[in-house]
Design an enzyme around this catalytic site. Sequence first.
Site, short mmCIF file in Angstrom:
data_model
loop_
_atom_site.label_atom_id
_atom_site.label_comp_id
_atom_site.label_asym_id
_atom_site.label_seq_id
_atom_site.Cartn_x
_atom_site.Cartn_y
_atom_site.Cartn_z
N ASN A 193 6.89 5.98 -10.56
CA ASN A 193 5.83 6.07 -9.55
C ASN A 193 5.88 7.50 -9.00
OD1 ASN A 193 4.17 5.92 -7.36
ND2 ASN A 193 5.15 4.12 -6.45
N LYS A 237 9.63 7.83 -7.82
CA LYS A 237 10.47 6.64 -7.69
C LYS A 237 10.64 6.04 -9.07
CE LYS A 237 8.69 5.39 -3.16
NZ LYS A 237 7.52 4.71 -2.66
N ARG A 242 2.81 4.13 -12.65
CA ARG A 242 1.86 3.64 -11.64
C ARG A 242 0.82 4.73 -11.37
NH1 ARG A 242 2.14 3.93 -5.26
NH2 ARG A 242 0.23 2.78 -4.87
N HIS A 282 -3.84 -1.33 -4.07
CA HIS A 282 -2.75 -2.33 -4.01
C HIS A 282 -2.99 -3.46 -5.02
CE1 HIS A 282 -2.20 -1.16 0.51
NE2 HIS A 282 -1.30 -0.53 -0.22
N ASN A 337 2.85 0.24 5.16
CA ASN A 337 2.32 1.45 5.78
C ASN A 337 0.85 1.59 5.45
OD1 ASN A 337 3.65 3.23 7.44
ND2 ASN A 337 5.10 3.73 5.81
N GLY A 338 0.55 1.36 4.18
CA GLY A 338 -0.84 1.16 3.76
C GLY A 338 -1.05 -0.35 3.78
N ARG A 375 -3.53 5.66 9.11
CA ARG A 375 -4.93 5.71 8.67
C ARG A 375 -5.80 4.86 9.59
NH1 ARG A 375 -3.65 3.93 2.61
NH2 ARG A 375 -1.59 4.89 2.66
N ASP A 418 5.26 3.42 12.47
CA ASP A 418 6.11 2.33 12.00
C ASP A 418 5.95 1.15 12.97
OD1 ASP A 418 8.56 0.72 11.76
OD2 ASP A 418 9.26 2.32 10.43
N ARG A 443 7.83 -1.26 13.71
CA ARG A 443 9.00 -1.71 14.49
C ARG A 443 9.07 -1.07 15.88
NH1 ARG A 443 12.85 -1.17 9.31
NH2 ARG A 443 11.28 0.41 8.99
N ILE A 457 5.55 -5.05 6.40
CA ILE A 457 5.24 -5.81 7.63
C ILE A 457 5.05 -7.29 7.30
CG2 ILE A 457 3.57 -6.07 9.51
CD1 ILE A 457 2.91 -3.04 9.17
N GLY A 458 4.30 -7.57 6.25
CA GLY A 458 4.02 -8.97 5.88
C GLY A 458 5.28 -9.75 5.56
N ASN A 508 8.40 -8.92 6.63
CA ASN A 508 9.47 -8.83 7.64
C ASN A 508 9.08 -9.10 9.08
OD1 ASN A 508 11.71 -7.89 5.90
ND2 ASN A 508 10.31 -6.19 5.52
N GLU A 557 5.69 -4.74 -7.41
CA GLU A 557 4.73 -3.98 -8.23
C GLU A 557 5.40 -3.42 -9.49
OE1 GLU A 557 3.98 -2.19 -4.36
OE2 GLU A 557 1.94 -1.80 -5.02
P1 ADP Z 1 4.57 1.45 2.06
O1 ADP Z 1 5.17 0.95 0.77
O2 ADP Z 1 3.09 1.30 2.17
O3 ADP Z 1 5.08 2.80 2.50
P2 ADP Z 1 6.12 -0.71 3.24
O4 ADP Z 1 5.62 -1.85 2.44
O5 ADP Z 1 7.50 -0.21 3.00
O6 ADP Z 1 5.09 0.49 3.22
O7 ADP Z 1 5.99 -1.13 4.79
C1 ADP Z 1 6.33 -0.28 5.82
C2 ADP Z 1 6.13 -1.02 7.12
O8 ADP Z 1 6.95 -2.21 7.10
C3 ADP Z 1 6.52 -0.23 8.36
O9 ADP Z 1 5.55 -0.36 9.36
C4 ADP Z 1 7.80 -0.90 8.79
O10 ADP Z 1 7.98 -0.86 10.18
C5 ADP Z 1 7.58 -2.31 8.35
N1 ADP Z 1 8.88 -3.01 8.24
C6 ADP Z 1 9.86 -2.78 7.36
N2 ADP Z 1 10.93 -3.56 7.64
C7 ADP Z 1 10.61 -4.29 8.72
C8 ADP Z 1 11.28 -5.29 9.50
N3 ADP Z 1 12.51 -5.69 9.20
N4 ADP Z 1 10.61 -5.83 10.54
C9 ADP Z 1 9.37 -5.45 10.86
N5 ADP Z 1 8.68 -4.51 10.16
C10 ADP Z 1 9.29 -3.94 9.11
#
Ligand code: ADP
Length: 407
Positions: free
Chosen positions: A7, A14, A91, A180, A211-212, A241, A283, A285, A332-333, A335, A384
């Site tokens: 990627n 990556k 990718r 995605h 993040n996206g 964004r 972020d 969190r 986010i979804g 965690n 992915e």
């Molecule tokens: P991308 O691959 O688009 O860069 P990720 O799928 O890694 O993004 O998601 C990043 C987001 O997930 C951030 O907003 C981060 O705060 C959130 N995130 C990661 N771990 C946790 C957690 N344990 N609890 C809540 N949010 C989390």
Amino acid sequence: MKILVLNCGSSSVKYQLFRMADESILAKGFVDQIGMDNSVLEHQAAGREKINFKVEMPDHFSAIRAVLETLIDPNYGVVRDLWEIRAVGHRIVHGGPNFSNSVLVDDKVVAELRRIIELAPLHNPAAIMGIEACHKQMPNVPMVVVFDTAFHRGMPPRNYLYGVPYKYYEKYSVRRYGFHGTSHRYVGMRAADMLGKPYEEAKTISCHLGNGASLCAIDGGRVLDTSMGFTPLAGLLMGTRCGDLDPAVVYYLMKKENLDAEGINNLLNKQSGLLGLSGVSNDIRPVTAAALAGNPRAMMAISVFVRQILHYIGAYYLELGGADSIVFTAGIGENSSLIRKKVCSQLAVIGAALDEEANLNACGETVISLPDSKVKIFVIPTNEELVIARDTLEIVYEKNMGLDRFF
Ligand code: ADP
């Protein structure tokens, strides 16, 4: 058969190396800060400690060379020779109007990727550099490109056309593409499995919240609609964004703030979203922590995010004519039980009932709806890279390839 998945971003690469017999990951890692003084390679072989090195990496060619050298290194590598890597899957963020599936790389494919650079100026050039670097360093190894946009190519025109003069669709391919796709495809298949329903019959609303972030309505394995658009800027508000807004805001701000095209692009892509609204972070969190501590802008940012997720769930529920499941995936979804709870607490109207305890304790693939919930709610960690490796394997086998037909 071992397959390397790459990627390539504008300053990062990556990688994951898969053994396809059992789909296990032999090694994974990334290279960061390509082209800068402090480039770092992080590598982890399965079952071993993570290691980091500083390596000189002026460009993607040297970054990929460092990755390949690490994979065959006698101390921390996982293969004896590069010939063990039988194919590479790349990718690609944007496949433009013509790629509706993953394809084997050849001259024509690379030429098309170059032609559509304008549609993804930040992402596609890096991917092309990655393809060329692999071709030079592993000249006989077949490569496959897997597009974030491809899964969405089956959308009906009513869902991909914008209300601008049709000639711009014809002339410049201005339309909704959606992104995605690899993630939505993966969780859509897993959701059907978890439901015990054939994929061809399952109606799924997939919420990729990282993040996206994007939502996708999947009807029997085909995308009906998705929230990202011509670019990954559309749809939900994201880390930095803006997501959907009245297009008039763009030229109004350009005028008021004296911004040129690059300036407004930067503002909407890099300074908006959770970061711009909360003033705390991109972020979720720290934004959540600030909201829980009473910061009103952080609270508002989270409310806007949740409201936009609900907006699309509602629309897709109607478009699909009902849904079997709603899936939460990505950072986010997977965690944030809090965001899932806020979203699901408003879904009773469509017959989706959250099991609060299952939601709090979700870990890996988890059903988080109550047993009598009409619409099931799942947490499904996305993968992915595995989809890219599987597509690569399938195409390489399907084409029954001679090894000299590339470039
Ligand atoms: P991308 O691959 O688009 O860069 P990720 O799928 O890694 O993004 O998601 C990043 C987001 O997930 C951030 O907003 C981060 O705060 C959130 N995130 C990661 N771990 C946790 C957690 N344990 N609890 C809540 N949010 C989390």
